[in-house]
Design a protein around this motif. Sequence first.
Motif, PDB file in Angstrom:
ATOM      1  N   ARG A   1       6.148  -3.339  13.956  1.00 20.82           N
ATOM      2  CA  ARG A   1       5.105  -4.352  13.871  1.00 20.82           C
ATOM      3  C   ARG A   1       4.425  -4.262  12.517  1.00 20.82           C
ATOM      4  N   LEU A   2       3.973  -5.407  12.038  1.00 19.37           N
ATOM      5  CA  LEU A   2       3.201  -5.481  10.806  1.00 19.37           C
ATOM      6  C   LEU A   2       1.818  -5.999  11.172  1.00 19.37           C
TER       7      LEU A   2
ATOM      8  N   MET B   1       3.284 -12.992   3.854  1.00 20.53           N
ATOM      9  CA  MET B   1       3.976 -11.711   3.761  1.00 20.53           C
ATOM     10  C   MET B   1       5.487 -11.938   3.854  1.00 20.53           C
ATOM     11  N   PHE B   2       6.223 -11.038   3.203  1.00 18.93           N
ATOM     12  CA  PHE B   2       7.677 -11.090   3.188  1.00 18.93           C
ATOM     13  C   PHE B   2       8.224  -9.684   3.386  1.00 18.93           C
ATOM     14  N   ILE B   3       9.315  -9.579   4.107  1.00 21.40           N
ATOM     15  CA  ILE B   3      10.047  -8.320   4.230  1.00 21.40           C
ATOM     16  C   ILE B   3      11.492  -8.606   3.867  1.00 21.40           C
TER      17      ILE B   3
ATOM     18  N   TYR C   1      -7.237 -10.004  12.004  1.00 25.90           N
ATOM     19  CA  TYR C   1      -5.924  -9.598  11.522  1.00 25.90           C
ATOM     20  C   TYR C   1      -4.858 -10.177  12.439  1.00 25.90           C
ATOM     21  N   GLN C   2      -3.651 -10.268  11.922  1.00 28.74           N
ATOM     22  CA  GLN C   2      -2.528 -10.785  12.671  1.00 28.74           C
ATOM     23  C   GLN C   2      -1.519  -9.672  12.875  1.00 28.74           C
ATOM     24  N   THR C   3      -0.809  -9.741  13.983  1.00 23.34           N
ATOM     25  CA  THR C   3       0.235  -8.776  14.300  1.00 23.34           C
ATOM     26  C   THR C   3       1.555  -9.519  14.404  1.00 23.34           C
TER      27      THR C   3
END
Length: 74
Positions: free
Chosen positions: A5-6, A16-18, A41-43
């Motif tokens: 999880r981010l 965001m990028f992974i 915040y987001q998960t």
Amino acid sequence: MTAARLYVTALGSYRMFINGARVGQDVLTPDFTDYAKRVLYQTYDVTNLLASGQNAVAGILGYGWLCQRSHVGR
């Protein structure tokens, strides 16, 4: 089974990028809030974006809801 999880937030809008893939499809994250009281915040479940071995995480930050106040640009 392994999961990842981010958890992410910012005082401006972010993406965001992974490993080059965009995380989530939200626009103008985080949502509007009273920053004097809290920061939301987001998960994200990023399990499918991770590769075996090394991974790259990147983010782009821009002005967001906080920047609507009159102190921006001073």
